[in-house]
Every structure is written in C-alpha cells, then in structure tokens.
Design an enzyme around this catalytic site. Sequence first.
Site, PDB file in Angstrom:
ATOM      1  N   CYS A   1       1.517  -7.722  22.149  1.00  0.00           N
ATOM      2  CA  CYS A   1       1.998  -6.696  21.130  1.00  0.00           C
ATOM      3  C   CYS A   1       3.002  -7.423  20.337  1.00  0.00           C
ATOM      4  O   CYS A   1       3.097  -8.299  19.852  1.00  0.00           O
ATOM      5  CB  CYS A   1       2.167  -5.624  21.671  1.00  0.00           C
ATOM      6  SG  CYS A   1       2.088  -4.116  20.479  1.00  0.00           S
TER       7      CYS A   1
ATOM      8  N   HIS B   1      -3.337  -4.449  23.747  1.00  0.00           N
ATOM      9  CA  HIS B   1      -2.691  -4.442  25.204  1.00  0.00           C
ATOM     10  C   HIS B   1      -3.786  -4.495  26.073  1.00  0.00           C
ATOM     11  O   HIS B   1      -4.435  -3.880  26.548  1.00  0.00           O
ATOM     12  CB  HIS B   1      -2.075  -2.930  25.428  1.00  0.00           C
ATOM     13  CG  HIS B   1      -0.935  -2.659  24.486  1.00  0.00           C
ATOM     14  ND1 HIS B   1       0.360  -2.978  25.028  1.00  0.00           N
ATOM     15  CD2 HIS B   1      -0.504  -2.319  23.353  1.00  0.00           C
ATOM     16  CE1 HIS B   1       1.562  -2.647  23.889  1.00  0.00           C
ATOM     17  NE2 HIS B   1       0.670  -2.219  23.110  1.00  0.00           N
TER      18      HIS B   1
ATOM     19  N   GLU C   1      -3.262  -4.882  29.367  1.00  0.00           N
ATOM     20  CA  GLU C   1      -3.293  -4.169  30.414  1.00  0.00           C
ATOM     21  C   GLU C   1      -3.813  -2.446  30.285  1.00  0.00           C
ATOM     22  O   GLU C   1      -4.001  -1.969  31.404  1.00  0.00           O
ATOM     23  CB  GLU C   1      -1.625  -4.167  30.678  1.00  0.00           C
ATOM     24  CG  GLU C   1      -0.813  -3.281  29.733  1.00  0.00           C
ATOM     25  CD  GLU C   1      -0.663  -3.600  28.672  1.00  0.00           C
ATOM     26  OE1 GLU C   1       0.565  -3.185  27.922  1.00  0.00           O
ATOM     27  OE2 GLU C   1      -0.914  -4.737  28.160  1.00  0.00           O
TER      28      GLU C   1
END
Length: 213
Positions: free
Chosen positions: A88, A193, A195
């Site tokens: 990001c 993202h 994750e």
Amino acid sequence: MSVAIIDYGSGNLRSAAKAFERAAREGGHRLAVKVTSDPEDVARAGRIVLPGVGAFGDCRAGLRALPGMWQALEEAVRRRGRPFLGICVGMQLMASRGLEHGEHAGFDWIAGDVVRLSPTDPALKIPHMGWNELRLRSPHPVLAGIASGDHAYFVHSYHLVPATPAHLLAEVDYGGPVGAIFGRDNMIGTQFHPEKSQATGLAFISAFLAWRP
C-alpha cells in the site's frame, strides 16, 4: 534467515506478521518473522517488508523519524539487493514522489508519481475500497501462484503511475486502469493488502518468501 516487517507507526503490523508467519509455515519456509523499528534488524534481515496506511507524506515522515532507517533501507535494498516488498503506502514510497497534500519525495526506486485516483465513472467512490480482480500484465516469479481474475483487497485514494510501463506487473479496473503490483530488480510492491486478501494474498506472500532475485 529473517523477514523484517518495519514498524514506523503506520501499517497493519499484527495482521501482516500473522499472514507472513502463516505463509512461511504452510510453505515450509524456514524464516523468522520480526516486526521491528531497529535499522540494525533491517541490515541483518534476509527479506524486508514495508507496510503503510495513511497519507504519503505522513508515512514518509514516520519512516524518516526513525534514526538511520531510511539509510538502512537504501543500503539493504538498493546496494545489497535484499528482496523487498512494499505494501500500500509502503509501495507508494518506492516512487519518485507523492502528490498527496503537497509534494513529497519518495525513495525513487521506481520512477513515477503517486497521484489521486480519478475514475471515469462519477459513481465510483474514493477511496477505492474492497475487492477487485487482478489483471496480470507481465510474468514474475512472485506472481506464479496467482492469475488474472483472482481477487485482492484494496483501500486507497492515490495510486502510482510509473514512468516505465515495464515496472507495472498487474492492474485492476476502477473507472480505468489502476496499478496493483509493481516491480523491478529485487523490489516488488502491491497497492492491495496481501495480508487481507485471503488465498490470493497468502499465495503472493509465499512466493515472495521463496523468491531469489
């Protein structure tokens, strides 16, 4: 060998660390994952991850506020060729400059500017938030486990426009093309993202942990 996830006051550190630990465990990678604000840890790390949430200038200031960290990153990534992942705003900091609330210099590892999203459809809201389909543009070892059509999770109002099209590895459509993955040499970065991107994100992280640029 260790993976250093840099803590400079910005980023989903806990979720990022858990995702990297899971990818390492499931992929059989013998790597320790360490969240750190110590430039010495970055200097010793085999792989480096720079997350980021918020405004470009604020993230840059937070990173600069850690004594020696900017220099440690330049040394480890550019001079020593350690595999690097920006997430990001951490990816956006790889650019020449960010134009969010003024002009702010980035690392200039990928030439280009970070500019505000301007979708052609006025019904599309900013920030761009939620799931979107990736469209792969160039092959890359870290993209081996994902494909065009796979979904990734985005939250952003600005995006990187690279000066060199070859540095754009994947994009999404949000009222026009928006860069999703960028890379060159030993560096790769995602606007999304990983994750938070479930199976797509774990596949991407696992491939990054195995990558030998």
